[in-house]
Design an enzyme around this catalytic site. Structure first.
Site, short mmCIF file in Angstrom:
data_model
loop_
_atom_site.label_atom_id
_atom_site.label_comp_id
_atom_site.label_asym_id
_atom_site.label_seq_id
_atom_site.Cartn_x
_atom_site.Cartn_y
_atom_site.Cartn_z
N ASN A 9 0.87 -1.19 0.00
CA ASN A 9 0.00 0.00 0.00
C ASN A 9 0.90 1.23 0.00
OD1 ASN A 9 -1.85 2.01 0.43
ND2 ASN A 9 -2.38 1.39 2.53
N LYS A 11 0.10 4.25 -0.47
CA LYS A 11 -0.56 5.47 0.03
C LYS A 11 -0.28 6.64 -0.93
CE LYS A 11 -0.43 3.52 4.61
NZ LYS A 11 -0.40 3.72 6.07
N HIS A 96 -9.84 1.64 4.61
CA HIS A 96 -8.58 1.81 5.34
C HIS A 96 -8.82 2.81 6.48
CE1 HIS A 96 -4.51 2.98 6.32
NE2 HIS A 96 -4.12 1.86 5.75
N GLU A 98 -7.17 5.22 7.53
CA GLU A 98 -6.93 6.62 7.16
C GLU A 98 -8.16 7.21 6.48
OE1 GLU A 98 -3.21 5.95 5.15
OE2 GLU A 98 -2.29 5.48 7.07
N GLU A 168 -6.04 -4.43 10.66
CA GLU A 168 -5.01 -3.41 10.88
C GLU A 168 -5.33 -2.61 12.13
OE1 GLU A 168 -2.91 -2.40 6.89
OE2 GLU A 168 -4.60 -1.07 7.15
N GLY A 174 1.88 2.73 10.86
CA GLY A 174 2.84 3.81 10.72
C GLY A 174 3.52 4.21 12.02
N SER A 214 2.76 -1.71 10.67
CA SER A 214 4.21 -1.80 10.95
C SER A 214 4.80 -3.18 10.61
CB SER A 214 4.51 -1.40 12.39
OG SER A 214 4.14 -0.04 12.62
P1 PGA Z 1 2.36 0.61 7.83
O1 PGA Z 1 0.91 0.82 7.13
O2 PGA Z 1 2.91 -0.67 7.29
O3 PGA Z 1 3.15 1.83 7.40
O4 PGA Z 1 2.12 0.57 9.29
C1 PGA Z 1 0.06 -0.26 6.93
C2 PGA Z 1 -1.21 0.23 6.28
O5 PGA Z 1 -1.66 1.35 6.58
O6 PGA Z 1 -1.81 -0.49 5.44
#
Ligand code: PGA
Length: 254
Positions: A9, A11, A96, A98, A168, A174, A214
Site C-alpha cells: 500500500n 498510500k 482503510h 486513514e 489493521e 505507521g 508496521s
Molecule cells: P504501515 O501501514 O505498514 O506503514 O504501518 C500499513 C497500512 O496502513 O496499510
C-alpha cells in the site's frame, strides 16, 4: 490451503518514475513468484505506469486504494469500479483506517463500496481494526464484529470468499509498533469466527485475512506463520523494493 497474499500500500507516495524503478527492481526477485500472491497498490496516478512496467509479469496484480460506488456520472474527483477495471486493476483497498478517520468513511459507506467493487468484478481488500483506546477498554472483539457485519453486509458466500480482510490495528499503523503475533492471531481467529457466523465454516476457512500495521522484514515471518494470518498489507516498508521483497519471501517460509 489459502494462498498467502502480500500487498504494497503505497498510500500518497511514488511518482511514475519512482514506481517504474520499484517494479523493475522487484521483478528481478519476484518475476516468477507464483506461490504467494503479490499485489501492488499505487496511487491512481501511477497505476498505468505500474501496469506498463509489469509488462508480461501477470503473476503480480495491481490494486487501487479507494473507489466510489457509482459507476459513472457527475461525481467530480471520484473514480469508479468500471474505470479501474478499464486499467486492468484486480483489487481495491476499502475502508482503510486513514479513510475512516481522515475522510469520514463509515461502515455503511465502506459497504456500498464493497458491493460496488464486487459488481465491477474487483476484489475488495476490506480494512478493519480497533484504536488503542478501544483496545484498552477491552472492546477489540466488539469493534471488529461491528466493522465486519457493517462493511460486509449483504455479501453472499461467493463474494465473501473473493473478499480479502485486512486486520489493521490503528495503533500499529505507521507507528513502528506492530501487534504481537499472538495479539494478531487472536484477532484473526475472531474475524474468521465472525465470518463463520455470517456465512458458514467452509466459507470462513477460504477467506484470506491479512495483517497490517508496521509489518517489516524483521517481524513478517513470525506474523505470517500464525495459522490465521494469510499475508500482509504493508505501508511504510513497501516503499523500498528490497524490504518489500523480503516480506514477500517471508510469506513463503512456513
Ligand atoms: P504501515 O501501514 O505498514 O506503514 O504501518 C500499513 C497500512 O496502513 O496499510
Amino acid at each position: 490451503m489459502r494462498k498467502k497474499i502480500v500487498a504494497a500500500n503505497w498510500k500518497m507516495n511514488m511518482t511514475q518514475a519512482e514506481a517504474a524503478r520499484f517494479i523493475e527492481s522487484m521483478l528481478l526477485d519476484l518475476g516468477e513468484i507464483t506461490d504467494v500472491e503479490v499485489v501492488i497498490v499505487p496511487p491512481f496516478t501511477a497505476i498505468a505506469k505500474v501496469m506498463e512496467a509489469l509488462g508480461r509479469a501477470q503473476n503480480i496484480k495491481v490494486g487501487a486504494q479507494n473507489m466510489y460506488w457509482e459507476k459513472n456520472g457527475p461525481f467530480t474527483g471520484e473514480i469508479s469500479g468500471p474505470l479501474l477495471r478499464d486499467l486492468f486493476v484486480h483489487y481495491v483497498v476499502l475502508g482503510h483506517s486513514e479513510r475512516r478517520i481522515l475522510f469520514g468513511e463509515t461502515d455503511e459507506i465502506v459497504n456500498r463500496k464493497v458491493r460496488a467493487a464486487h459488481e465491477a468484478t474487483l476484489r475488495p481488500i476490506v480494512c478493519i481494526g480497533e484504536t488503542l483506546e478501544q483496545r484498552d477498554m477491552g472492546n477489540v472483539e466488539k469493534i471488529l464484529a461491528i466493522q465486519m457485519r457493517g462493511s460486509l453486509a449483504g455479501l453472499n458466500a461467493k463474494e465473501l470468499q473473493e473478499t480479502v480482510i485486512a486486520y489493521e490495528p490503528v495503533w500499529a499503523i505507521g507507528t513502528g509498533r506492530n501487534a504481537t503475533p499472538d495479539q494478531a492471531q487472536e484477532a484473526h481467529a475472531f474475524v474468521r469466527h465472525i465470518l463463520g457466523e455470517m456465512a458458514d465454516d467452509a466459507t470462513a476457512e477460504r477467506v484470506r485475512i491479512q495483517y497490517g500495521g508496521s509489518v517489516k522484514p524483521e517481524n513478517a515471518r513470525e506474523l505470517m506463520s500464525q495459522p490465521d494470518i494469510d499475508g500482509a498489507l504493508v505501508g511504510g516498508a513497501s516503499l523500498d523494493p528490497r524490504s518489500f521483497v523480503q516480506i514477500v519471501k517471508a510469506a513463503r517460509e512456513r
